[in-house]
Design a protein around this motif. Structure first.
Motif, PDB file in Angstrom:
ATOM      1  N   ILE A 137      33.055  41.693  35.145  1.00  0.00           N
ATOM      2  CA  ILE A 137      34.462  41.741  35.564  1.00  0.00           C
ATOM      3  C   ILE A 137      34.898  43.162  35.895  1.00  0.00           C
ATOM      4  O   ILE A 137      35.941  43.368  36.507  1.00  0.00           O
ATOM      5  CB  ILE A 137      35.409  41.148  34.494  1.00  0.00           C
ATOM      6  CG1 ILE A 137      35.380  41.973  33.206  1.00  0.00           C
ATOM      7  CG2 ILE A 137      35.081  39.695  34.220  1.00  0.00           C
ATOM      8  CD1 ILE A 137      36.479  41.604  32.223  1.00  0.00           C
ATOM      9  N   PHE A 138      34.077  44.165  35.506  1.00  0.00           N
ATOM     10  CA  PHE A 138      34.446  45.559  35.694  1.00  0.00           C
ATOM     11  C   PHE A 138      33.204  46.336  36.084  1.00  0.00           C
ATOM     12  O   PHE A 138      32.153  46.215  35.449  1.00  0.00           O
ATOM     13  CB  PHE A 138      35.021  46.102  34.375  1.00  0.00           C
ATOM     14  CG  PHE A 138      35.392  47.567  34.394  1.00  0.00           C
ATOM     15  CD1 PHE A 138      36.171  48.090  35.415  1.00  0.00           C
ATOM     16  CD2 PHE A 138      34.979  48.410  33.372  1.00  0.00           C
ATOM     17  CE1 PHE A 138      36.525  49.429  35.417  1.00  0.00           C
ATOM     18  CE2 PHE A 138      35.330  49.756  33.364  1.00  0.00           C
ATOM     19  CZ  PHE A 138      36.106  50.263  34.389  1.00  0.00           C
ATOM     20  N   SER A 168      33.037  37.603  39.817  1.00  0.00           N
ATOM     21  CA  SER A 168      34.031  37.682  38.745  1.00  0.00           C
ATOM     22  C   SER A 168      34.667  39.056  38.635  1.00  0.00           C
ATOM     23  O   SER A 168      35.501  39.283  37.754  1.00  0.00           O
ATOM     24  CB  SER A 168      33.368  37.332  37.403  1.00  0.00           C
ATOM     25  OG  SER A 168      32.838  36.026  37.424  1.00  0.00           O
ATOM     26  N   GLU A 170      37.036  41.981  38.721  1.00  0.00           N
ATOM     27  CA  GLU A 170      38.488  42.101  38.848  1.00  0.00           C
ATOM     28  C   GLU A 170      38.934  43.548  39.015  1.00  0.00           C
ATOM     29  O   GLU A 170      40.012  43.811  39.541  1.00  0.00           O
ATOM     30  CB  GLU A 170      39.170  41.516  37.613  1.00  0.00           C
ATOM     31  CG  GLU A 170      38.900  40.030  37.388  1.00  0.00           C
ATOM     32  CD  GLU A 170      39.609  39.512  36.154  1.00  0.00           C
ATOM     33  OE1 GLU A 170      40.823  39.755  36.034  1.00  0.00           O
ATOM     34  OE2 GLU A 170      38.953  38.891  35.304  1.00  0.00           O
ATOM     35  N   LEU A 171      38.115  44.496  38.548  1.00  0.00           N
ATOM     36  CA  LEU A 171      38.497  45.905  38.575  1.00  0.00           C
ATOM     37  C   LEU A 171      37.251  46.740  38.829  1.00  0.00           C
ATOM     38  O   LEU A 171      36.189  46.480  38.254  1.00  0.00           O
ATOM     39  CB  LEU A 171      39.126  46.303  37.235  1.00  0.00           C
ATOM     40  CG  LEU A 171      39.654  47.730  37.089  1.00  0.00           C
ATOM     41  CD1 LEU A 171      40.844  47.957  38.020  1.00  0.00           C
ATOM     42  CD2 LEU A 171      40.057  47.998  35.639  1.00  0.00           C
ATOM     43  N   ARG A 193      41.435  46.767  42.696  1.00  0.00           N
ATOM     44  CA  ARG A 193      41.924  45.734  41.784  1.00  0.00           C
ATOM     45  C   ARG A 193      42.093  44.431  42.556  1.00  0.00           C
ATOM     46  O   ARG A 193      42.663  44.401  43.637  1.00  0.00           O
ATOM     47  CB  ARG A 193      43.262  46.166  41.178  1.00  0.00           C
ATOM     48  CG  ARG A 193      43.984  45.094  40.377  1.00  0.00           C
ATOM     49  CD  ARG A 193      43.370  44.923  39.002  1.00  0.00           C
ATOM     50  NE  ARG A 193      43.926  43.756  38.345  1.00  0.00           N
ATOM     51  CZ  ARG A 193      45.057  43.751  37.631  1.00  0.00           C
ATOM     52  NH1 ARG A 193      45.752  44.867  37.504  1.00  0.00           N
ATOM     53  NH2 ARG A 193      45.469  42.662  37.045  1.00  0.00           N
ATOM     54  N   ARG A 217      46.305  47.133  30.683  1.00  0.00           N
ATOM     55  CA  ARG A 217      46.040  46.028  31.600  1.00  0.00           C
ATOM     56  C   ARG A 217      45.311  44.908  30.868  1.00  0.00           C
ATOM     57  O   ARG A 217      44.581  45.130  29.912  1.00  0.00           O
ATOM     58  CB  ARG A 217      45.210  46.501  32.793  1.00  0.00           C
ATOM     59  CG  ARG A 217      45.963  47.434  33.736  1.00  0.00           C
ATOM     60  CD  ARG A 217      45.114  47.713  34.956  1.00  0.00           C
ATOM     61  NE  ARG A 217      45.733  48.673  35.856  1.00  0.00           N
ATOM     62  CZ  ARG A 217      46.598  48.367  36.803  1.00  0.00           C
ATOM     63  NH1 ARG A 217      46.964  47.110  36.979  1.00  0.00           N
ATOM     64  NH2 ARG A 217      47.104  49.292  37.588  1.00  0.00           N
ATOM     65  N   GLU A 218      45.495  43.697  31.385  1.00  0.00           N
ATOM     66  CA  GLU A 218      44.888  42.541  30.740  1.00  0.00           C
ATOM     67  C   GLU A 218      43.392  42.448  30.987  1.00  0.00           C
ATOM     68  O   GLU A 218      42.682  41.723  30.281  1.00  0.00           O
ATOM     69  CB  GLU A 218      45.564  41.258  31.229  1.00  0.00           C
ATOM     70  CG  GLU A 218      45.340  40.908  32.686  1.00  0.00           C
ATOM     71  CD  GLU A 218      46.246  41.657  33.646  1.00  0.00           C
ATOM     72  OE1 GLU A 218      46.223  41.352  34.846  1.00  0.00           O
ATOM     73  OE2 GLU A 218      46.969  42.580  33.184  1.00  0.00           O
ATOM     74  N   ILE A 219      42.863  43.186  31.953  1.00  0.00           N
ATOM     75  CA  ILE A 219      41.442  43.099  32.271  1.00  0.00           C
ATOM     76  C   ILE A 219      40.598  43.694  31.147  1.00  0.00           C
ATOM     77  O   ILE A 219      39.637  43.093  30.675  1.00  0.00           O
ATOM     78  CB  ILE A 219      41.142  43.801  33.604  1.00  0.00           C
ATOM     79  CG1 ILE A 219      41.914  43.109  34.737  1.00  0.00           C
ATOM     80  CG2 ILE A 219      39.639  43.788  33.902  1.00  0.00           C
ATOM     81  CD1 ILE A 219      41.838  43.832  36.058  1.00  0.00           C
TER      82      ILE A 219
END
Length: 278
Positions: A137-138, A168, A170-171, A193, A217-219
């Motif tokens: 995700i990152f 997946s 996100e960032l 983002r 942040r929620e990530i």
């Protein structure tokens, strides 16, 4: 039609114009775990893979990899301290991004994959690239960006591969750190983002406000990248002497242990109190 190799390839005679099978890609990287080859005068110890093409990844200078190691340390501590229980990977940790149906293996400098993904991986997904594709995700890449054209080329690749439909991610960060031709420091962070309306937004951040990028942040909840620690990691100045600990007496606030060195206290507190799984 391009020739397709069906036997084990000779890394000393590798031809980047050929089309290789996925098994040959895995064989080449397996061999490069214990050896290095030269391509166009540059040392290579890893290939990425895209639609039959082997993409050589050159070895990186000491300072750049030191930056990677420091970010991995910070992200790893956050992962454990906040009990995320995900996985942090570094430069040779590859992922199958499967861009538009094309098997595309990429190895970002740093990546974080959450436990919601890692706990359901099969044996093939864990230990090979032959299982169902999955992505982090990152992601972070550490490099130099010295011109608008160079950044535009990177921006296109970053959007089209790391943020392709079905991934997946996100960032993402691209961290430019080094010195220019006049020995002036380069310190920029480009961040991407992914938003719910299927758009990927890019921002340029200077070193001074880096801590505002992911804080809250929620990530990555609670993760703050400490750029001062990155500067210290690549600094050529001494950070102090062990004599600074002389005469101290630290008592653990959670047990009866006492320590005369800060490092010993920190190791004890992390292992016995902060990092225990809940």
């Amino acid at each position: 039609m391009s020739e397709v190799y069906r036997e084990k390839i000779d890394l000393e005679k590798i031809d980047l114009e050929k089309v290789y099978t996925f098994e040959e890609f895995e064989y080449a990287n397996d061999q490069l775990r214990t050896r290095t080859i030269q391509l166009n005068g540059k040392p290579i110890n890893l290939f990425e893979y895209e639609n039959g093409e082997l993409i050589p990844m050159t070895q990186v200078p000491n300072a750049r990899e030191t930056v990677v190691a420091e970010i991995v340390r910070q992200l790893g501590n956050w992962n454990i301290n906040t009990h995320q229980n995900g996985r942090v990977t570094s430069s040779q940790g590859g992922f199958n991004f499967n861009v538009e149906g094309v098997r595309t293996i990429r190895a970002p400098d740093i990546a974080f994959t959450p436990k919601q993904t890692t706990r359901h991986l099969t044996k093939l997904q864990n230990w090979t690239f032959q299982g169902q594709p999955f992505t982090p995700i990152f992601v972070i890449l550490v490099d130099f960006i010295k011109s608008d054209s160079e950044f535009q080329e990177f921006d296109n690749r970053f959007r089209n591969e790391y943020f392709a439909p079905g991934t997946s991610v996100e960032l993402g960060f691209l961290i430019s750190i080094g010195v220019d031709d006049n020995d002036q420091p380069i310190r920029n962070i480009h961040s991407w983002r992914w938003y719910e309306n299927n758009t990927v937004c890019h921002y340029l951040h200077k070193w001074g406000n880096m801590k505002t990028i992911v804080n809250g942040r929620e990530i990555l909840p609670g993760f703050i990248l400490n750029v001062d620690m990155i500067e210290q990691a690549i600094s050529q100045d001494d950070s102090g002497s062990s004599d600074d600990d002389d005469g101290i007496n630290l008592a653990c606030p959670e047990c009866a242990s006492t320590f005369n060195r800060r490092h010993n206290f920190m190791s004890h507190y992390q292992e016995q109190h902060a990092l225990k799984r809940r």
